[in-house]
Design a protein around this motif. Structure first.
Motif, PDB file in Angstrom:
ATOM      1  N   ALA A   1     -24.000 -16.091 -15.672  1.00 61.02           N
ATOM      2  CA  ALA A   1     -23.673 -14.666 -15.702  1.00 61.02           C
ATOM      3  C   ALA A   1     -24.939 -13.818 -15.762  1.00 61.02           C
ATOM      4  O   ALA A   1     -25.034 -12.770 -15.100  1.00 61.02           O
ATOM      5  N   SER A   2     -25.937 -14.249 -16.542  1.00 60.83           N
ATOM      6  CA  SER A   2     -27.197 -13.502 -16.634  1.00 60.83           C
ATOM      7  C   SER A   2     -27.902 -13.462 -15.293  1.00 60.83           C
ATOM      8  O   SER A   2     -28.395 -12.407 -14.865  1.00 60.83           O
ATOM      9  N   LEU A   3     -27.962 -14.604 -14.625  1.00 60.18           N
ATOM     10  CA  LEU A   3     -28.621 -14.666 -13.322  1.00 60.18           C
ATOM     11  C   LEU A   3     -27.875 -13.821 -12.296  1.00 60.18           C
ATOM     12  O   LEU A   3     -28.495 -13.134 -11.469  1.00 60.18           O
TER      13      LEU A   3
ATOM     14  N   ALA B   1     -37.035  -5.774 -19.091  1.00 59.57           N
ATOM     15  CA  ALA B   1     -36.021  -6.243 -20.042  1.00 59.57           C
ATOM     16  C   ALA B   1     -34.939  -7.053 -19.337  1.00 59.57           C
ATOM     17  O   ALA B   1     -34.517  -8.115 -19.815  1.00 59.57           O
ATOM     18  N   ILE B   2     -34.486  -6.561 -18.181  1.00 59.93           N
ATOM     19  CA  ILE B   2     -33.449  -7.273 -17.420  1.00 59.93           C
ATOM     20  C   ILE B   2     -33.974  -8.618 -16.936  1.00 59.93           C
ATOM     21  O   ILE B   2     -33.294  -9.648 -17.034  1.00 59.93           O
ATOM     22  N   ALA B   3     -35.201  -8.626 -16.413  1.00 66.73           N
ATOM     23  CA  ALA B   3     -35.782  -9.880 -15.936  1.00 66.73           C
ATOM     24  C   ALA B   3     -36.017 -10.849 -17.092  1.00 66.73           C
ATOM     25  O   ALA B   3     -35.826 -12.056 -16.952  1.00 66.73           O
ATOM     26  N   SER B   4     -36.430 -10.313 -18.237  1.00 70.72           N
ATOM     27  CA  SER B   4     -36.710 -11.158 -19.386  1.00 70.72           C
ATOM     28  C   SER B   4     -35.464 -11.924 -19.813  1.00 70.72           C
ATOM     29  O   SER B   4     -35.541 -13.112 -20.148  1.00 70.72           O
ATOM     30  N   ILE B   5     -34.313 -11.259 -19.788  1.00 69.48           N
ATOM     31  CA  ILE B   5     -33.074 -11.944 -20.165  1.00 69.48           C
ATOM     32  C   ILE B   5     -32.492 -12.692 -18.972  1.00 69.48           C
ATOM     33  O   ILE B   5     -32.152 -13.880 -19.065  1.00 69.48           O
ATOM     34  N   GLY B   6     -32.383 -12.007 -17.840  1.00 67.20           N
ATOM     35  CA  GLY B   6     -31.704 -12.573 -16.682  1.00 67.20           C
ATOM     36  C   GLY B   6     -32.386 -13.776 -16.074  1.00 67.20           C
ATOM     37  O   GLY B   6     -31.734 -14.593 -15.402  1.00 67.20           O
ATOM     38  N   LEU B   7     -33.694 -13.915 -16.271  1.00 66.34           N
ATOM     39  CA  LEU B   7     -34.412 -15.078 -15.750  1.00 66.34           C
ATOM     40  C   LEU B   7     -34.790 -16.068 -16.849  1.00 66.34           C
ATOM     41  O   LEU B   7     -34.810 -17.272 -16.621  1.00 66.34           O
ATOM     42  N   THR B   8     -35.101 -15.562 -18.048  1.00 66.59           N
ATOM     43  CA  THR B   8     -35.526 -16.453 -19.130  1.00 66.59           C
ATOM     44  C   THR B   8     -34.375 -17.305 -19.646  1.00 66.59           C
ATOM     45  O   THR B   8     -34.529 -18.529 -19.812  1.00 66.59           O
ATOM     46  N   ILE B   9     -33.228 -16.710 -19.896  1.00 68.77           N
ATOM     47  CA  ILE B   9     -32.107 -17.469 -20.450  1.00 68.77           C
ATOM     48  C   ILE B   9     -31.665 -18.591 -19.511  1.00 68.77           C
ATOM     49  O   ILE B   9     -31.491 -19.738 -19.957  1.00 68.77           O
TER      50      ILE B   9
ATOM     51  N   THR C   1     -30.722   0.805 -30.683  1.00 71.53           N
ATOM     52  CA  THR C   1     -31.528   0.977 -29.475  1.00 71.53           C
ATOM     53  C   THR C   1     -30.659   1.337 -28.280  1.00 71.53           C
ATOM     54  O   THR C   1     -30.994   2.222 -27.491  1.00 71.53           O
ATOM     55  N   GLY C   2     -29.517   0.656 -28.145  1.00 71.58           N
ATOM     56  CA  GLY C   2     -28.613   0.967 -27.043  1.00 71.58           C
ATOM     57  C   GLY C   2     -28.072   2.381 -27.128  1.00 71.58           C
ATOM     58  O   GLY C   2     -28.015   3.107 -26.116  1.00 71.58           O
ATOM     59  N   LEU C   3     -27.697   2.812 -28.338  1.00 74.25           N
ATOM     60  CA  LEU C   3     -27.164   4.164 -28.517  1.00 74.25           C
ATOM     61  C   LEU C   3     -28.226   5.224 -28.235  1.00 74.25           C
ATOM     62  O   LEU C   3     -27.981   6.181 -27.480  1.00 74.25           O
ATOM     63  N   VAL C   4     -29.402   5.065 -28.831  1.00 75.20           N
ATOM     64  CA  VAL C   4     -30.474   6.046 -28.638  1.00 75.20           C
ATOM     65  C   VAL C   4     -30.913   6.085 -27.179  1.00 75.20           C
ATOM     66  O   VAL C   4     -31.157   7.167 -26.613  1.00 75.20           O
ATOM     67  N   SER C   5     -31.010   4.922 -26.538  1.00 74.85           N
ATOM     68  CA  SER C   5     -31.426   4.873 -25.133  1.00 74.85           C
ATOM     69  C   SER C   5     -30.417   5.582 -24.239  1.00 74.85           C
ATOM     70  O   SER C   5     -30.793   6.286 -23.287  1.00 74.85           O
ATOM     71  N   ALA C   6     -29.126   5.415 -24.537  1.00 75.55           N
ATOM     72  CA  ALA C   6     -28.101   6.105 -23.749  1.00 75.55           C
ATOM     73  C   ALA C   6     -28.240   7.620 -23.885  1.00 75.55           C
ATOM     74  O   ALA C   6     -28.148   8.362 -22.892  1.00 75.55           O
TER      75      ALA C   6
ATOM     76  N   CYS D   1     -28.115  -3.722 -21.931  1.00 74.41           N
ATOM     77  CA  CYS D   1     -27.229  -3.832 -23.100  1.00 74.41           C
ATOM     78  C   CYS D   1     -26.229  -4.978 -22.934  1.00 74.41           C
ATOM     79  O   CYS D   1     -25.954  -5.724 -23.892  1.00 74.41           O
ATOM     80  N   THR D   2     -25.681  -5.120 -21.734  1.00 70.59           N
ATOM     81  CA  THR D   2     -24.714  -6.191 -21.487  1.00 70.59           C
ATOM     82  C   THR D   2     -25.366  -7.561 -21.620  1.00 70.59           C
ATOM     83  O   THR D   2     -24.838  -8.465 -22.276  1.00 70.59           O
ATOM     84  N   LEU D   3     -26.529  -7.725 -21.002  1.00 72.06           N
ATOM     85  CA  LEU D   3     -27.230  -9.008 -21.062  1.00 72.06           C
ATOM     86  C   LEU D   3     -27.634  -9.350 -22.495  1.00 72.06           C
ATOM     87  O   LEU D   3     -27.472 -10.488 -22.939  1.00 72.06           O
ATOM     88  N   ALA D   4     -28.170  -8.360 -23.214  1.00 69.02           N
ATOM     89  CA  ALA D   4     -28.621  -8.613 -24.581  1.00 69.02           C
ATOM     90  C   ALA D   4     -27.458  -8.989 -25.487  1.00 69.02           C
ATOM     91  O   ALA D   4     -27.564  -9.914 -26.316  1.00 69.02           O
ATOM     92  N   THR D   5     -26.339  -8.288 -25.352  1.00 69.99           N
ATOM     93  CA  THR D   5     -25.179  -8.588 -26.190  1.00 69.99           C
ATOM     94  C   THR D   5     -24.603  -9.956 -25.865  1.00 69.99           C
ATOM     95  O   THR D   5     -24.253 -10.745 -26.766  1.00 69.99           O
ATOM     96  N   MET D   6     -24.514 -10.265 -24.589  1.00 70.25           N
ATOM     97  CA  MET D   6     -23.899 -11.518 -24.162  1.00 70.25           C
ATOM     98  C   MET D   6     -24.726 -12.739 -24.566  1.00 70.25           C
ATOM     99  O   MET D   6     -24.170 -13.801 -24.864  1.00 70.25           O
ATOM    100  N   THR D   7     -26.052 -12.601 -24.596  1.00 69.37           N
ATOM    101  CA  THR D   7     -26.903 -13.764 -24.855  1.00 69.37           C
ATOM    102  C   THR D   7     -27.464 -13.821 -26.278  1.00 69.37           C
ATOM    103  O   THR D   7     -27.794 -14.911 -26.759  1.00 69.37           O
TER     104      THR D   7
END
Length: 363
Positions: A172-174, A291-299, A328-333, A140-146
């Motif tokens: 920050a993502s990395l 999901a984390i790798a997709s944002i944290g490495l792709t961006i 998605t973030g709310l339902v996942s939580a 959620c943090t990575l998706a919101t930030m990027t």
């Protein structure tokens, strides 16, 4: 390597894909040749993830999920960069669309299908809320930030970061990705291990004996070959993908959905297999880890590539996708926090996933 192993499709498909890449490189391909190259691309993706799974099975959980997520992300980055390099201005949103699609597919599609399979088999699914909750918070943090903040920043016109903002988001993502990997594999590794319905930790997965050192290194080599084939063949078929989307009158975002569905399909199968073996924590590790790798490495990769890639880099999402992301973030939580889930949660996640797919084709 035995003769039987050499005949397996996962051995010869990556090699065949490289041969097709060498033969087609730099040439204008007719329709039947594009079909062959496309089949080689799909086969190379499946073979790459298979060999990543072999290595993953050797190193064990949660390292196995990490290996698979990184392999899939490398394929994703390669596809995005090749499409952006040849797509001109209309390719400026490919990175955003692909990363957002990856988040929706992993957090709703993979999680929803795995919940459905696991709940039909065991009624109530049990997993580690501590590890899964931390992983979800990172997503959620990575998706919101990027993907959300670029829409509201004022330093650059439109939904773009300034150079400094993009550099900060990339670093920050990395850093968050590295922190998550450290927590998952070292400091709190037990939070990401599968558990039995009574809450006790599962033992090693004995569905197949671990591969030997020789088989593992062979898979490492073939994995590298397959990744080269995927990136190269993607560059060859990328004009056809874009032309097909344009001819059908579909939004440009569909290209990103196609990329994400292509690279995440094998991982979806791996997550479903884990859910069928009563190892739903592995399914969550695969979903949220991807999901984390997709944002944290792709961006960070795209931010670096944007130095030489033509055209702008638009990362900010529109209102519809931001609503889907927030829901998605709310339902996942609500799914993760109790540490237990049923068929209902699976249906809710799949409803969100189908809404995302439908709105991608009909915004």
């Amino acid at each position: 390597m035995t003769t039987a192993t050499a005949r397996q499709w996962t051995t010869w498909v990556p090699l065949l894909a490289v041969v097709a890449l060498v033969g087609a490189w730099g040439r204008e391909l007719p329709g039947f040749a594009l079909v062959i190259v496309g089949l080689c691309l799909i086969g190379a993706v499946l073979a790459a993830v298979h060999h990543a799974e072999v290595v993953a099975h050797r190193v064990g959980e949660p390292f196995g999920s990490l290996v698979l997520a990184v392999a899939v992300t490398i394929i994703e980055v390669g596809l995005i960069v090749t499409l952006m390099a040849d797509g001109g201005d209309k390719a400026s949103t490919y990175a955003r669309d692909t990363v957002f699609a990856a988040v929706m597919i992993t957090c709703n599609g993979i999680v929803g299908i795995s919940l459905l399979v696991g709940a039909l088999r065991n009624r109530v699914i049990v997993f580690n809320a501590e590890g899964s909750g931390g992983a979800l918070a990172t997503v959620c943090t990575l998706a919101t930030m990027t993907l959300v903040l670029p829409t509201f920043t004022t330093g650059h016109a439109g939904k773009e970061f300034t150079g400094g903002q993009l550099a900060f988001a990339a670093i920050a993502s990395l850093a968050l990705y590295a922190l998550f990997v450290g927590v998952q594999t070292v400091r709190h590794r037990d939070y990401f291990l599968p558990v039995h319905p009574d809450g006790s930790e599962c033992g090693p997965d004995e569905h197949a004996p671990p591969p030997s050192d020789r088989e593992t290194w062979w898979s490492v080599g073939l994995l590298l070959v397959a990744l080269v084939a995927v990136v190269g063949n993607a560059k060859l078929v990328s004009p056809a993908i874009e032309s097909g989307v344009d001819a059908a009158g579909l939004p440009t975002a569909v290209v990103g959905v196609v990329i994400a569905l292509l690279v995440l399909l094998p991982e979806t199968l791996a997550a479903v297999r884990a859910a069928r073996r009563n190892r739903f924590q592995t399914s969550l590790n695969l979903a949220y880890g991807s999901a984390i790798a997709s944002i944290g490495l792709t961006i960070p990769s795209i931010a670096l590539a944007s130095v030489w890639l033509p055209g702008p880099l638009i990362l900010g999402e529109d209102a519809t996708h931001m609503v889907l992301l927030a829901l998605t973030g709310l339902v996942s939580a609500l799914t993760v926090v109790p540490g237990r889930a049923t068929l209902l949660q699976g249906g809710v996640h799949l409803a969100l996933f189908t809404a995302f797919v439908f709105l991608s084709f009909s915004p």
